[in-house]
Scaffold this motif. Sequence first.
Motif, PDB file in Angstrom:
ATOM      1  N   PRO A  24      15.464   0.457  -0.937  1.00  0.00           N
ATOM      2  CA  PRO A  24      14.103   0.727  -1.404  1.00  0.00           C
ATOM      3  C   PRO A  24      13.349  -0.526  -1.854  1.00  0.00           C
ATOM      4  CG  PRO A  24      15.570   2.411  -2.220  1.00  0.00           C
ATOM      5  CD  PRO A  24      16.448   1.358  -1.597  1.00  0.00           C
ATOM      6  N   LYS A  25      14.010  -1.399  -2.580  1.00  0.00           N
ATOM      7  CA  LYS A  25      13.358  -2.632  -3.027  1.00  0.00           C
ATOM      8  C   LYS A  25      12.953  -3.488  -1.833  1.00  0.00           C
ATOM      9  CE  LYS A  25      14.175  -6.720  -5.938  1.00  0.00           C
ATOM     10  NZ  LYS A  25      15.113  -7.338  -6.916  1.00  0.00           N
ATOM     11  N   ALA A  26      13.853  -3.608  -0.867  1.00  0.00           N
ATOM     12  CA  ALA A  26      13.544  -4.385   0.333  1.00  0.00           C
ATOM     13  C   ALA A  26      12.372  -3.786   1.096  1.00  0.00           C
ATOM     14  CB  ALA A  26      14.778  -4.471   1.227  1.00  0.00           C
ATOM     15  N   ALA A  27      12.312  -2.460   1.156  1.00  0.00           N
ATOM     16  CA  ALA A  27      11.227  -1.793   1.882  1.00  0.00           C
ATOM     17  C   ALA A  27       9.886  -2.036   1.192  1.00  0.00           C
ATOM     18  CB  ALA A  27      11.511  -0.294   1.969  1.00  0.00           C
ATOM     19  N   ILE A  28       9.867  -2.009  -0.133  1.00  0.00           N
ATOM     20  CA  ILE A  28       8.638  -2.267  -0.878  1.00  0.00           C
ATOM     21  C   ILE A  28       8.129  -3.673  -0.609  1.00  0.00           C
ATOM     22  CG2 ILE A  28       7.677  -2.582  -3.195  1.00  0.00           C
ATOM     23  CD1 ILE A  28       9.624  -0.331  -4.116  1.00  0.00           C
ATOM     24  N   VAL A  29       9.013  -4.645  -0.760  1.00  0.00           N
ATOM     25  CA  VAL A  29       8.624  -6.044  -0.584  1.00  0.00           C
ATOM     26  C   VAL A  29       8.153  -6.302   0.847  1.00  0.00           C
ATOM     27  CG1 VAL A  29       9.463  -8.429  -0.599  1.00  0.00           C
ATOM     28  CG2 VAL A  29      10.132  -6.858  -2.442  1.00  0.00           C
ATOM     29  N   GLU A  30       8.854  -5.746   1.800  1.00  0.00           N
ATOM     30  CA  GLU A  30       8.470  -5.927   3.208  1.00  0.00           C
ATOM     31  C   GLU A  30       7.073  -5.365   3.461  1.00  0.00           C
ATOM     32  OE1 GLU A  30       9.892  -4.620   7.730  1.00  0.00           O
ATOM     33  OE2 GLU A  30      10.949  -3.855   5.965  1.00  0.00           O
ATOM     34  N   PHE A  31       6.801  -4.178   2.928  1.00  0.00           N
ATOM     35  CA  PHE A  31       5.487  -3.569   3.123  1.00  0.00           C
ATOM     36  C   PHE A  31       4.392  -4.394   2.477  1.00  0.00           C
ATOM     37  CE2 PHE A  31       2.128  -0.860   1.332  1.00  0.00           C
ATOM     38  CZ  PHE A  31       1.559  -0.391   2.499  1.00  0.00           C
ATOM     39  N   VAL A  32       4.583  -4.786   1.240  1.00  0.00           N
ATOM     40  CA  VAL A  32       3.560  -5.546   0.513  1.00  0.00           C
ATOM     41  C   VAL A  32       3.274  -6.869   1.218  1.00  0.00           C
ATOM     42  CG1 VAL A  32       3.035  -6.752  -1.634  1.00  0.00           C
ATOM     43  CG2 VAL A  32       4.031  -4.461  -1.704  1.00  0.00           C
ATOM     44  N   GLU A  33       4.312  -7.541   1.670  1.00  0.00           N
ATOM     45  CA  GLU A  33       4.115  -8.831   2.334  1.00  0.00           C
ATOM     46  C   GLU A  33       3.355  -8.688   3.641  1.00  0.00           C
ATOM     47  OE1 GLU A  33       7.999 -10.581   2.645  1.00  0.00           O
ATOM     48  OE2 GLU A  33       7.956 -11.347   0.571  1.00  0.00           O
ATOM     49  N   LYS A  34       3.661  -7.666   4.411  1.00  0.00           N
ATOM     50  CA  LYS A  34       3.013  -7.562   5.720  1.00  0.00           C
ATOM     51  C   LYS A  34       1.554  -7.114   5.630  1.00  0.00           C
ATOM     52  CE  LYS A  34       4.532  -2.892   7.123  1.00  0.00           C
ATOM     53  NZ  LYS A  34       5.390  -2.159   8.093  1.00  0.00           N
ATOM     54  N   VAL A  35       1.197  -6.355   4.594  1.00  0.00           N
ATOM     55  CA  VAL A  35      -0.202  -5.925   4.489  1.00  0.00           C
ATOM     56  C   VAL A  35      -1.065  -6.924   3.719  1.00  0.00           C
ATOM     57  CG1 VAL A  35       0.391  -3.479   4.658  1.00  0.00           C
ATOM     58  CG2 VAL A  35       0.167  -4.544   2.393  1.00  0.00           C
ATOM     59  N   SER A  36      -0.432  -7.851   2.987  1.00  0.00           N
ATOM     60  CA  SER A  36      -1.208  -8.800   2.179  1.00  0.00           C
ATOM     61  C   SER A  36      -1.230 -10.218   2.755  1.00  0.00           C
ATOM     62  CB  SER A  36      -0.652  -8.845   0.749  1.00  0.00           C
ATOM     63  OG  SER A  36       0.699  -9.263   0.740  1.00  0.00           O
ATOM     64  N   LYS A  37      -0.482 -10.463   3.812  1.00  0.00           N
ATOM     65  CA  LYS A  37      -0.430 -11.805   4.402  1.00  0.00           C
ATOM     66  C   LYS A  37      -1.459 -11.927   5.514  1.00  0.00           C
ATOM     67  CE  LYS A  37       2.694 -15.140   6.558  1.00  0.00           C
ATOM     68  NZ  LYS A  37       4.080 -15.387   7.051  1.00  0.00           N
ATOM     69  N   GLU A  38      -2.417 -12.816   5.321  1.00  0.00           N
ATOM     70  CA  GLU A  38      -3.442 -13.029   6.355  1.00  0.00           C
ATOM     71  C   GLU A  38      -2.787 -13.542   7.622  1.00  0.00           C
ATOM     72  OE1 GLU A  38      -7.162 -14.771   5.556  1.00  0.00           O
ATOM     73  OE2 GLU A  38      -7.098 -14.322   3.400  1.00  0.00           O
ATOM     74  N   GLY A  39      -3.213 -13.019   8.740  1.00  0.00           N
ATOM     75  CA  GLY A  39      -2.623 -13.384  10.016  1.00  0.00           C
ATOM     76  C   GLY A  39      -1.567 -12.404  10.475  1.00  0.00           C
ATOM     77  N   SER A  40      -1.080 -11.584   9.535  1.00  0.00           N
ATOM     78  CA  SER A  40      -0.105 -10.564   9.900  1.00  0.00           C
ATOM     79  C   SER A  40      -0.793  -9.483  10.729  1.00  0.00           C
ATOM     80  CB  SER A  40       0.487  -9.938   8.629  1.00  0.00           C
ATOM     81  OG  SER A  40       1.139  -8.718   8.935  1.00  0.00           O
ATOM     82  N   PRO A  41      -0.106  -8.938  11.739  1.00  0.00           N
ATOM     83  CA  PRO A  41      -0.720  -7.861  12.539  1.00  0.00           C
ATOM     84  C   PRO A  41      -0.992  -6.606  11.713  1.00  0.00           C
ATOM     85  CG  PRO A  41       1.608  -8.149  13.102  1.00  0.00           C
ATOM     86  CD  PRO A  41       1.224  -9.310  12.248  1.00  0.00           C
ATOM     87  N   ASP A  42      -0.346  -6.494  10.562  1.00  0.00           N
ATOM     88  CA  ASP A  42      -0.532  -5.339   9.689  1.00  0.00           C
ATOM     89  C   ASP A  42      -1.389  -5.660   8.467  1.00  0.00           C
ATOM     90  OD1 ASP A  42       1.161  -3.411  11.089  1.00  0.00           O
ATOM     91  OD2 ASP A  42       2.825  -4.697  10.493  1.00  0.00           O
ATOM     92  N   PHE A  43      -2.055  -6.794   8.491  1.00  0.00           N
ATOM     93  CA  PHE A  43      -2.865  -7.212   7.339  1.00  0.00           C
ATOM     94  C   PHE A  43      -3.943  -6.171   7.026  1.00  0.00           C
ATOM     95  CE2 PHE A  43      -6.728  -9.322   5.715  1.00  0.00           C
ATOM     96  CZ  PHE A  43      -6.223  -9.838   4.534  1.00  0.00           C
ATOM     97  N   VAL A  44      -4.089  -5.891   5.712  1.00  0.00           N
ATOM     98  CA  VAL A  44      -5.089  -4.932   5.235  1.00  0.00           C
ATOM     99  C   VAL A  44      -6.002  -5.654   4.250  1.00  0.00           C
ATOM    100  CG1 VAL A  44      -5.488  -2.794   3.956  1.00  0.00           C
ATOM    101  CG2 VAL A  44      -3.519  -2.979   5.509  1.00  0.00           C
ATOM    102  N   PRO A  45      -7.304  -5.655   4.462  1.00  0.00           N
ATOM    103  CA  PRO A  45      -8.227  -6.308   3.516  1.00  0.00           C
ATOM    104  C   PRO A  45      -8.081  -5.717   2.119  1.00  0.00           C
ATOM    105  CG  PRO A  45      -9.357  -5.720   5.552  1.00  0.00           C
ATOM    106  CD  PRO A  45      -8.017  -5.067   5.611  1.00  0.00           C
ATOM    107  N   GLU A  46      -8.308  -6.535   1.096  1.00  0.00           N
ATOM    108  CA  GLU A  46      -8.090  -6.108  -0.287  1.00  0.00           C
ATOM    109  C   GLU A  46      -8.813  -4.812  -0.661  1.00  0.00           C
ATOM    110  OE1 GLU A  46      -8.101  -8.620  -3.646  1.00  0.00           O
ATOM    111  OE2 GLU A  46      -7.097 -10.275  -2.631  1.00  0.00           O
ATOM    112  N   PRO A  47     -10.089  -4.626  -0.275  1.00  0.00           N
ATOM    113  CA  PRO A  47     -10.755  -3.377  -0.675  1.00  0.00           C
ATOM    114  C   PRO A  47     -10.050  -2.115  -0.174  1.00  0.00           C
ATOM    115  CG  PRO A  47     -12.356  -4.987   0.079  1.00  0.00           C
ATOM    116  CD  PRO A  47     -11.010  -5.542   0.430  1.00  0.00           C
ATOM    117  N   GLU A  48      -9.241  -2.258   0.882  1.00  0.00           N
ATOM    118  CA  GLU A  48      -8.553  -1.105   1.455  1.00  0.00           C
ATOM    119  C   GLU A  48      -7.125  -0.959   0.946  1.00  0.00           C
ATOM    120  OE1 GLU A  48      -8.852  -1.205   5.721  1.00  0.00           O
ATOM    121  OE2 GLU A  48     -10.920  -1.939   5.634  1.00  0.00           O
ATOM    122  N   ARG A  49      -6.699  -1.884   0.101  1.00  0.00           N
ATOM    123  CA  ARG A  49      -5.324  -1.810  -0.440  1.00  0.00           C
ATOM    124  C   ARG A  49      -5.319  -0.876  -1.657  1.00  0.00           C
ATOM    125  NH1 ARG A  49      -4.047  -8.198  -0.622  1.00  0.00           N
ATOM    126  NH2 ARG A  49      -4.959  -8.637   1.425  1.00  0.00           N
TER     127      ARG A  49
END
Length: 336
Positions: A43-68
């Motif tokens: 579970p901890k690994a899954a949380i960190v993986e999700f947060v990193e992929k949606v908050s890292k610019e350039g990631s294919p899963d990047f989500v702009p801050e207003p949508e987080r």
Amino acid sequence: MFVKHDLLRLTRRAILAAAALLVAPAAALAQSDPLPSWNDTAPKAAIVEFVEKVSKEGSPDFVPEPERIAVFDNDGTLWVEHPMYVQLAFALDRVKAEAPSHPEWATTQPFQAVLEGDMKALTAAGEKGLLELIMATHAGMTTEQFQKIVTDWIATARDPRFKKPYTELVYQPMLELLAYLRANGFKTFIVSGGGIEFMRPWTEKVYGIPAEQVVGSSIKTQFEMKDGAPNLFRLPQVNFIDDKSGKPVGIQEHIGRRPIAAFGNSDGDLEMLQWTTLTDGARFGLIVHHTDAEREYAYDRDTDFGRLDLALDAAAINHWTVVSMKTDWKQIFPEK
């Protein structure tokens, strides 16, 4: 003179540099684990993986801050819900406090059950009886008066098992998770079946979630002028139930954005998890599973408070993360 000044300046710079070398590893170490109360399990690994992929610019899963947007249930997800919901404990205390002004309650159910401590009769009253208790103890006053009653009660009430204020029986791992998400550009909301005006007086102090980011059930309120002063008066009528299928509705009405992460612990959170995750894009759903009878409680499918049945089955189908308190959390409550 100049040589001495330069020497002092260089010495000071050297000291600061040395101090930085000493401090930097400790700071880096602290930052390397944003969730120290979580065991290094899936579970901890899954949380960190999700947060990193949606908050890292350039990631294919990047989500702009207003949508987080991340939404959290409260009872059983952020703090204890056994042996009963905290707001129910509040309502029972309010019945006892108001009983001298209502002698008829001594022979009228469900009030009689409360005054006699007859939990079997209180349970038999069902949702209708509990709603009657809520209406009698939460209405007939202004919003400011109710806020003061809640604030005073939450400061003095104690949990029957742990003998601590309820605000100390919040889950340390979830406090860390809230902080971790906010540090990565998320806006965190409470979306609870509990009363919105019951939670708002204390959520910012306890969770760092301000009143305007709390979504919950409500009773009707009306504006009135009394003695030249404007008031909002609480009426003994249900306005909105923010539970089960009501949670996505509450999210839309209060937040106006579809969350990308949802955290719950019971069947009351099923529709919120579905609304959040069963759509396109990077999404995350998590269920807190109460499995630790020694440090907290162990329950799921067979309980009156926080039943986890349909949502537990749905977690496997929808690939939601299930957190076992017993195996995935190093500690349950904050250390005081």
